[in-house]
Design a protein around this motif. Structure first.
Motif, PDB file in Angstrom:
ATOM      1  N   LEU A   1      19.145  17.118 123.952  1.00 63.30           N
ATOM      2  CA  LEU A   1      17.744  17.174 123.549  1.00 63.30           C
ATOM      3  C   LEU A   1      17.246  15.793 123.146  1.00 63.30           C
ATOM      4  O   LEU A   1      16.142  15.390 123.498  1.00 63.30           O
ATOM      5  CB  LEU A   1      17.558  18.155 122.381  1.00 63.30           C
ATOM      6  N   PHE A   2      18.093  15.064 122.428  1.00 63.67           N
ATOM      7  CA  PHE A   2      17.683  13.731 121.976  1.00 63.67           C
ATOM      8  C   PHE A   2      17.492  12.775 123.152  1.00 63.67           C
ATOM      9  O   PHE A   2      16.480  12.101 123.276  1.00 63.67           O
ATOM     10  CB  PHE A   2      18.707  13.159 120.991  1.00 63.67           C
ATOM     11  N   CYS A   3      18.505  12.719 124.048  1.00 61.34           N
ATOM     12  CA  CYS A   3      18.448  11.748 125.152  1.00 61.34           C
ATOM     13  C   CYS A   3      17.310  12.060 126.117  1.00 61.34           C
ATOM     14  O   CYS A   3      16.533  11.183 126.484  1.00 61.34           O
ATOM     15  CB  CYS A   3      19.773  11.721 125.916  1.00 61.34           C
ATOM     16  N   LEU A   4      17.211  13.306 126.536  1.00 61.64           N
ATOM     17  CA  LEU A   4      16.134  13.651 127.470  1.00 61.64           C
ATOM     18  C   LEU A   4      14.774  13.506 126.791  1.00 61.64           C
ATOM     19  O   LEU A   4      13.821  13.001 127.388  1.00 61.64           O
ATOM     20  CB  LEU A   4      16.327  15.062 128.007  1.00 61.64           C
ATOM     21  N   GLY A   5      14.691  13.926 125.527  1.00 58.82           N
ATOM     22  CA  GLY A   5      13.423  13.825 124.814  1.00 58.82           C
ATOM     23  C   GLY A   5      12.968  12.382 124.662  1.00 58.82           C
ATOM     24  O   GLY A   5      11.814  12.054 124.927  1.00 58.82           O
TER      25      GLY A   5
ATOM     26  N   SER B   1      18.568   4.812 130.119  1.00 60.80           N
ATOM     27  CA  SER B   1      19.909   4.254 129.895  1.00 60.80           C
ATOM     28  C   SER B   1      20.648   5.018 128.799  1.00 60.80           C
ATOM     29  O   SER B   1      21.862   5.178 128.871  1.00 60.80           O
ATOM     30  CB  SER B   1      19.808   2.773 129.549  1.00 60.80           C
ATOM     31  N   LEU B   2      19.919   5.492 127.787  1.00 57.90           N
ATOM     32  CA  LEU B   2      20.579   6.256 126.717  1.00 57.90           C
ATOM     33  C   LEU B   2      21.257   7.487 127.314  1.00 57.90           C
ATOM     34  O   LEU B   2      22.426   7.768 127.043  1.00 57.90           O
ATOM     35  CB  LEU B   2      19.552   6.697 125.674  1.00 57.90           C
ATOM     36  N   GLY B   3      20.493   8.223 128.143  1.00 55.27           N
ATOM     37  CA  GLY B   3      21.053   9.420 128.763  1.00 55.27           C
ATOM     38  C   GLY B   3      22.185   9.086 129.713  1.00 55.27           C
ATOM     39  O   GLY B   3      23.249   9.712 129.684  1.00 55.27           O
TER      40      GLY B   3
ATOM     41  N   ALA C   1      17.739   0.299 135.088  1.00 52.35           N
ATOM     42  CA  ALA C   1      18.717   0.712 134.082  1.00 52.35           C
ATOM     43  C   ALA C   1      20.138   0.314 134.494  1.00 52.35           C
ATOM     44  O   ALA C   1      20.899  -0.230 133.691  1.00 52.35           O
ATOM     45  CB  ALA C   1      18.632   2.216 133.852  1.00 52.35           C
ATOM     46  N   PHE C   2      20.469   0.562 135.758  1.00 56.94           N
ATOM     47  CA  PHE C   2      21.827   0.226 136.216  1.00 56.94           C
ATOM     48  C   PHE C   2      22.020  -1.281 136.315  1.00 56.94           C
ATOM     49  O   PHE C   2      23.059  -1.804 135.912  1.00 56.94           O
ATOM     50  CB  PHE C   2      22.121   0.866 137.569  1.00 56.94           C
ATOM     51  N   LEU C   3      21.008  -1.966 136.849  1.00 61.60           N
ATOM     52  CA  LEU C   3      21.105  -3.416 137.009  1.00 61.60           C
ATOM     53  C   LEU C   3      21.269  -4.082 135.647  1.00 61.60           C
ATOM     54  O   LEU C   3      21.961  -5.084 135.508  1.00 61.60           O
ATOM     55  CB  LEU C   3      19.851  -3.947 137.718  1.00 61.60           C
TER      56      LEU C   3
ATOM     57  N   ILE D   1      24.062  12.113 130.833  1.00 64.74           N
ATOM     58  CA  ILE D   1      22.937  13.041 130.938  1.00 64.74           C
ATOM     59  C   ILE D   1      21.935  12.395 131.879  1.00 64.74           C
ATOM     60  O   ILE D   1      21.377  11.341 131.582  1.00 64.74           O
ATOM     61  CB  ILE D   1      22.300  13.288 129.548  1.00 64.74           C
ATOM     62  N   TRP D   2      21.729  13.031 133.036  1.00 60.67           N
ATOM     63  CA  TRP D   2      21.000  12.364 134.111  1.00 60.67           C
ATOM     64  C   TRP D   2      19.554  12.834 134.193  1.00 60.67           C
ATOM     65  O   TRP D   2      19.260  13.847 134.819  1.00 60.67           O
ATOM     66  CB  TRP D   2      21.701  12.605 135.442  1.00 60.67           C
TER      67      TRP D   2
END
Lengths: 360, 306
Positions: free
Chosen positions: A251-255, A80-82, A292-294, A87-88
């Motif tokens: 980098l933060f979101c994917l990491g 959800s952060l990404g 995440a979407f729900l 950032i998918w």
């Protein structure tokens, strides 16, 4: 003549009502689907959603809610952060597998030593495995502008092959009579992610999920980084002006999402699944996208969505054994939920107007 | 290990067949993306086409009918995507993912009764004496009809995009939907048609796997081919002939990898099997620097009032 008119600002009411509407619509069309499969629709829905919670054997099923829900929530929080920042990361399934392999690998390497430090080490290794696997699309995106959706997805198939090679080769149980799959970590005390409270379903993965939820909530509500995530998603150009470094954010979101998916994999392989086997992964990484979407990409919403999705898994199992409902029907059910959610989301940003369009 | 067991002529002939599912799906997606829509549901439409084609071919005994059914199945599924993205203006990335998840579910539901069934075989095209020419005959004139349909489709899409008014309108909608709308073109209608075309081709690509490549049905049998097709469109910089080139490159890698497995190369099977995905990533990295060829409105929602 019906037409759409953009709302000046997104409707708060619909932001909350959309998931409920989607669930109701899914109940209805899911019922139609079950009827088409020759099952009693009402009974099917009740079996899936009522029996695990309040049925005769609910004492057995309720702990399952935490066991199935925890990995979903853990992964979905990271995703959800990404997603918020555009950032998918679609490859959580691969990060989940790599986390499990790294973590289980550390545990198996120490076998049969007994020490209280082994499990924490496995947790660190699991988190690292998921993080490192997610760093591949992240670094490629930052460095070369490569599409992270495609790369993270390709890596799922690579991870699956890697898992197969590990369970047939390096990690294969030497006492396993030649069958694929590692030693069972449930039978190795130092590496076992056991229940903390007996028969509650509460294991370390659930604790980690709770911490992740709180962490995400605080991050988004209070921290500068959370602000960067939100601004980047809503107005990328404005984000640049307000000093957000897009590369660092990627980098933060994917990491983070990779790390959480890796943790989910480690807790699963050392707990409920027990061993590294060719198909121990059951698609949590993909279902977590729906979660995440729900959950509206909101930490609290994700907890609720994760529990609901866990319920469909458990209820689906019951419906499979009691009513002979095919397992795939639940997958369709989950897919439908995401469809309706996306469709009803229209009303958050637009309003319907009836009547003729005035000439411009 | 015995590399001499690999016959280069058979390898080339087989790579054309291995490339066809990717080629069909990628050609369809190319049209969709040229219309400005990013449909990530290719994998879902392919697997749905695979089971629709398989089931209908088994029931009717006719592979041709199967392929038509696969095209219809893929197109119908893609209509869901069109509905979400064109009518209810949902996010295209999320909708495409939903389509894939839904397609994977619905296909395994439909496929329940078809595990272990043998589909009817599609006979190869009879080119008469042409197929007796040494080397060339074996490489070019020894295939099933769908492989040639795939090649014709690439040529057709190229010609339509380049030389016709319809192609020009399609490209205009993809480059700048607001301008196209101002000129009076029906953006939503054109995009919906493009999405259905993409769905039909993805469905046929899926059926090519279940009816010709593997001839059987197993759950999730497309195993990422749809995603490779998506990557291929980027690789091809949205140009039809480059899609052909890319598909043959990937078909070649897939086939070579299988041949190496057969020849008993000392690398474990799993590492060979992951090679097409790894190479796809490498190619994506090499080509990602240049995004200038991407259609201007790619991935953006269109609403007449905004």
């Amino acid at each position: 003549m019906i037409r759409l008119e953009k709302r000046p600002r997104p409707s708060r009411t619909f932001a909350w009502a959309t998931p409920l509407l989607a669930v109701l619509a899914t109940f209805f069309f899911g019922g139609v689907l079950f009827a088409l499969l020759g099952k009693d629709p009402v009974q099917s829905i009740l079996t899936i959603f009522w029996q695990p919670l309040f049925g005769e054997f609910s004492f057995f099923y309720r702990p399952q809610l935490l066991i199935k829900g925890a990995p979903l929530v853990l992964i979905a929080i990271g995703l959800s952060l990404g997603f918020r920042a555009g950032i998918w990361n679609i490859g959580a399934e691969g990060q989940y597998i790599m986390g499990a392999l790294f973590g289980a690998g550390v545990g198996l390497a120490f076998y049969p030593a007994e020490s209280v430090f082994i499990f924490p080490l496995m947790v660190i290794a699991g988190a690292f495995g998921g993080w490192a696997w997610a760093m591949i699309p992240a670094v490629l995106k930052v460095r070369f502008g490569t599409n992270e959706i495609l790369v993270s997805l390709m890596l799922v198939y690579v991870a699956e092959q890697f898992l197969a090679s590990m369970s047939l080769g390096l990690m294969k149980n030497p006492e396993g009579f030649g069958f694929p799959g590692s030693r069972n970590l449930q039978q190795y005390d130092s590496a076992h992610n056991a229940e903390i409270i007996t028969n509650s379903g509460m294991h370390w993965g659930v604790v980690a999920a709770m911490i992740a939820v709180i962490f995400a909530y605080v991050l988004l509500a209070r921290h500068r980084l959370g602000f960067a995530v939100r601004v980047t998603g809503e107005a990328p150009r404005a984000a640049r002006f307000s000093g957000v470094n897009p590369g660092r954010l990627i980098l933060f979101c994917l990491g983070t999402s990779g790390m959480l998916a890796g943790l989910a994999g480690l807790f699963e392989v050392s707990g409920p699944a027990g061993q590294v086997s060719i198909d121990f992964n059951v698609g949590y990484g993909f279902t977590a996208i729906i979660v995440a979407f729900l959950g509206r990409l909101h930490p609290v919403g994700i907890v609720l969505a994760g529990l609901l999705m866990a319920l469909t898994y458990i209820g689906g199992d019951i419906a499979q054994s009691q009513l002979g409902l095919p397992a795939a029907a639940i997958q369709v059910f989950q897919g439908m939920l995401l469809f309706f959610l996306l469709a009803f989301d229209l009303f958050t940003n637009y309003r319907l107007r009836f009547g003729r369009t005035e000439a411009a | 290990m015995d590399l001499s067991a690999i016959n280069p002529i058979l390898l080339i002939a087989a790579l054309m067949s291995a490339a066809t599912p990717i080629l069909l799906a990628a050609t369809g997606e190319l049209v969709v993306e040229r219309a400005g829509v990013l449909n990530l549901g290719v994998e879902g439409m392919m697997i749905t086409g695979a089971i629709c084609g398989f089931a209908i071919a088994v029931e009717t005994g006719s592979p041709t009918t199967g392929f038509i059914a696969a095209a219809v199945g893929g197109a119908v599924l893609s209509l869901l995507f069109a509905l979400l993205t064109q009518v209810t203006l949902a996010n295209q990335v999320a909708s495409g993912l939903a389509l894939t998840l839904f397609g994977l579910g619905i296909s395994s539901l439909l496929g329940q009764g078809y595990v272990g069934v043998k589909p009817p075989r599609m006979p190869d095209v009879n080119f008469g004496p042409l197929s007796d020419i040494p080397v060339i005959g074996q490489i070019f004139f020894s295939h099933d009809p769908l492989l040639y349909v795939g090649l014709l489709l690439v040529a057709g899409v190229w010609a339509v995009l380049r030389f016709t008014r319809a192609g020009l309108v399609l490209r205009a909608v993809g480059e700048n939907h607001d301008a196209a709308h101002a000129l009076g073109y029906k953006v939503v209608r054109i995009r919906t048609l493009a999405i259905m075309f993409g769905g039909a081709l993805a469905g046929m690509g899926g059926a090519y796997i279940s009816l010709i490549r593997v001839p059987q049905w197993t759950e999730g049998m497309t195993a990422g081919v749809g995603w490779i097709a998506l990557a291929l469109v980027v690789f091809a910089s949205w140009k039809p002939w480059r899609v052909l080139l890319g598909a043959y490159l990937f078909g070649g890698i897939t086939q070579l990898q299988l041949n190496l497995q057969g020849a008993g190369v000392a690398i474990p099977v799993e590492y060979l099997a992951m090679s097409p995905y790894v190479i796809t990533i490498v190619v994506l990295v090499m080509l990602s620097a240049d995004k200038s060829a991407a259609p201007g409105s790619l991935g953006r929602s269109f609403h007449a009032s905004s």
